[in-house]
Design a protein around this motif. Structure first.
Motif, PDB file in Angstrom:
ATOM      1  N   UNK A 279       0.817  -1.211   0.000  1.00 45.56           N
ATOM      2  CA  UNK A 279       0.000   0.000   0.000  1.00 45.56           C
ATOM      3  C   UNK A 279       0.851   1.261   0.000  1.00 45.56           C
ATOM      4  N   UNK A 280       1.856   1.320   0.884  1.00 49.09           N
ATOM      5  CA  UNK A 280       2.676   2.527   0.987  1.00 49.09           C
ATOM      6  C   UNK A 280       3.949   2.468   0.154  1.00 49.09           C
ATOM      7  N   UNK A 281       4.156   1.353  -0.535  1.00 46.69           N
ATOM      8  CA  UNK A 281       5.302   1.220  -1.418  1.00 46.69           C
ATOM      9  C   UNK A 281       4.877   1.187  -2.864  1.00 46.69           C
ATOM     10  N   UNK A 282       4.444   0.010  -3.326  1.00 47.30           N
ATOM     11  CA  UNK A 282       4.093  -0.169  -4.734  1.00 47.30           C
ATOM     12  C   UNK A 282       2.955   0.749  -5.176  1.00 47.30           C
ATOM     13  N   UNK A 358       6.785   0.997 -12.354  1.00 46.41           N
ATOM     14  CA  UNK A 358       6.739   1.954 -11.246  1.00 46.41           C
ATOM     15  C   UNK A 358       6.235   1.299  -9.967  1.00 46.41           C
ATOM     16  N   UNK A 359       5.266   0.405 -10.108  1.00 49.53           N
ATOM     17  CA  UNK A 359       4.768  -0.308  -8.927  1.00 49.53           C
ATOM     18  C   UNK A 359       5.872  -1.180  -8.333  1.00 49.53           C
ATOM     19  N   UNK A 360       6.588  -1.875  -9.194  1.00 51.80           N
ATOM     20  CA  UNK A 360       7.677  -2.732  -8.717  1.00 51.80           C
ATOM     21  C   UNK A 360       8.759  -1.895  -8.054  1.00 51.80           C
ATOM     22  N   UNK A 361       9.082  -0.766  -8.672  1.00 46.83           N
ATOM     23  CA  UNK A 361      10.099   0.093  -8.076  1.00 46.83           C
ATOM     24  C   UNK A 361       9.658   0.598  -6.703  1.00 46.83           C
ATOM     25  N   UNK A 362       8.370   0.932  -6.582  1.00 48.08           N
ATOM     26  CA  UNK A 362       7.876   1.412  -5.296  1.00 48.08           C
ATOM     27  C   UNK A 362       8.045   0.384  -4.198  1.00 48.08           C
ATOM     28  N   UNK A 363       7.796  -0.893  -4.545  1.00 46.93           N
ATOM     29  CA  UNK A 363       7.968  -1.952  -3.549  1.00 46.93           C
ATOM     30  C   UNK A 363       9.440  -2.128  -3.194  1.00 46.93           C
TER      31      UNK A 363
END
Length: 403
Positions: A279-282, A358-363
């Motif tokens: 939630x707060x990363x990806x 971008x989602x993967x990078x966020x995680x």
């Protein structure tokens, strides 16, 4: 059409005379504590951002915003005896006490407190406690409403952002056709059976201290103008504040997250890890880094559910206007039935590679550095993917606990 979940008897405390619907806004008395209770998906984030953005200018007009953040969510969750989002730290009574101290510090001046989580108050006793501690007779309750058919897709994708694994049409079946209409999200009807929500607060403060604002989505800044009038602020003091982190997910983004939720739960990973990485990363990074394009498919509601929502909305509008509360806006909008969109094909809901990246990078950005490998430990290529996920989960959780 099965909509038994929406039926009820005549509203409580219905007065002999009705307040005319669509009443013009009039400023509230000086010293009022305006309590905006949402509910969710009715413009709460935009008005909270505007109020917080004008926090330093409003005192010149006798109005205070007694909170140190845009949305005092932790405080309100504690007041309403609700846990936080999945994996987040449980709010404590101290969060609520801090907000109360800030409210008391406003003295005799007008103040405004806004949180959609007030709509989750579980019973009349909680509502009475909240109102009493915020100022009793000084409290005026404001409820903002939108058509149910527009709320449902937004609320579903928000539930997915908190771990829901059920698809949209299946979710609609449960909410509208499967008694007791509480699974998998019992909070939905507590928030969005709007007539009953308003009745709960009317029982405590009385109809004369409740204002209902029916939001017209065609007037993007109408809600801000209404708040300015009620608070006695000059026109256009409240301005929109961009908030990409609060944007709704597209259908493809939501489906990606929903399937990730299935994998997350299937591997038995801890909730704390979901909060940190997903939630707060990806999701947070994806929403900040990627804006939906015109060709991205939005979440669309099937015709049968739109019709059911319109019927419920009409019933709610009738009950609300019979309560004697002040209604600003057109109650008939609550039964609006947007034209159902054409059903998207599987190809149309595929997520774009750059969005997935971008989602993967966020995680990855949210993952704490892994501890050094121990002597004799197996290499990554010797470990199953399922075991790797569990190991990563344990390591990240240990790191979170140390910090």
């Amino acid at each position: 059409m099965e909509t038994d979940c929406t039926r009820d008897d005549a509203p409580v405390n219905a007065p002999a005379e009705r307040t005319p619907p669509c009443a013009e806004p009039a400023p509230l008395p000086a010293g009022t504590r305006l309590l905006h209770i949402g509910p969710h998906k009715t413009g709460t984030t935009s008005i909270q951002g505007a109020l917080f953005g004008a926090k330093d200018r409003m005192p010149a007009y006798g109005v205070e915003f007694p909170a140190t953040s845009r949305h005092p969510m932790q405080a309100v969750l504690a007041a309403c005896s609700r846990g936080g989002m999945i994996g987040d730290t449980t709010p404590t009574e101290r969060h609520w006490e801090q907000l109360l101290e800030q409210v008391r510090a406003t003295g005799a001046r007008t103040s405004v407190i806004s949180s959609e989580f007030f709509a989750d108050a579980p019973d009349d006793a909680t509502v009475e406690r909240v109102v009493g501690q915020l100022g009793g007779d000084r409290v005026h309750v404001l409820v903002t409403l939108r058509p149910l058919a527009r709320i449902m897709p937004s609320q579903w994708q928000q539930y997915v952002q908190n771990g829901l694994r059920m698809g949209y049409e299946d979710w609609l079946e449960h909410m509208l056709r499967k008694a007791p209409y509480e699974k998998p999200n019992p909070s939905f009807w507590r928030r969005h059976r709007h007539d009953r929500l308003i009745e709960r607060w009317v029982r405590v403060v009385g109809a004369d201290r409740v204002t209902v604002v029916v939001v017209d989505d065609r007037d993007r800044e109408g809600l801000m103008r209404t708040f300015e009038t009620l608070l006695g602020l000059p026109a256009h003091l409240l301005r929109p504040v961009p908030d990409t982190a609060n944007r709704s997910l597209t259908l493809a983004e939501t489906e990606m997250l929903r399937n990730l939720n299935k994998e997350f739960r299937g591997n038995g990973l801890p909730d704390e890890l979901y909060s940190k990485l997903i939630r707060n990363g990806a999701v947070m990074h994806m929403k900040n880094a990627c804006s939906p394009a015109s060709h991205d498919v939005k979440i669309s509601t099937p015709a049968w559910a739109v019709a059911a929502a319109a019927e419920i909305g009409a019933e709610m509008a009738g009950r609300i206007t019979a309560m004697g509360v002040r209604v600003i806006g057109d109650p008939e909008l609550l039964s609006a039935a947007p034209e159902p969109a054409a059903r998207a094909t599987a190809a149309e809901v595929r997520i774009a590679p750059e969005v997935a990246a971008q989602a993967l990078y966020g995680a990855l950005a949210a993952v704490a550095a892994a501890p050094p490998a121990r002597a004799g430990a197996r290499g990554v290529h010797q470990t199953s993917s399922k075991e790797l996920v569990k190991v990563l989960g344990r390591r990240c959780l240990e790191r979170l606990r140390r910090h």
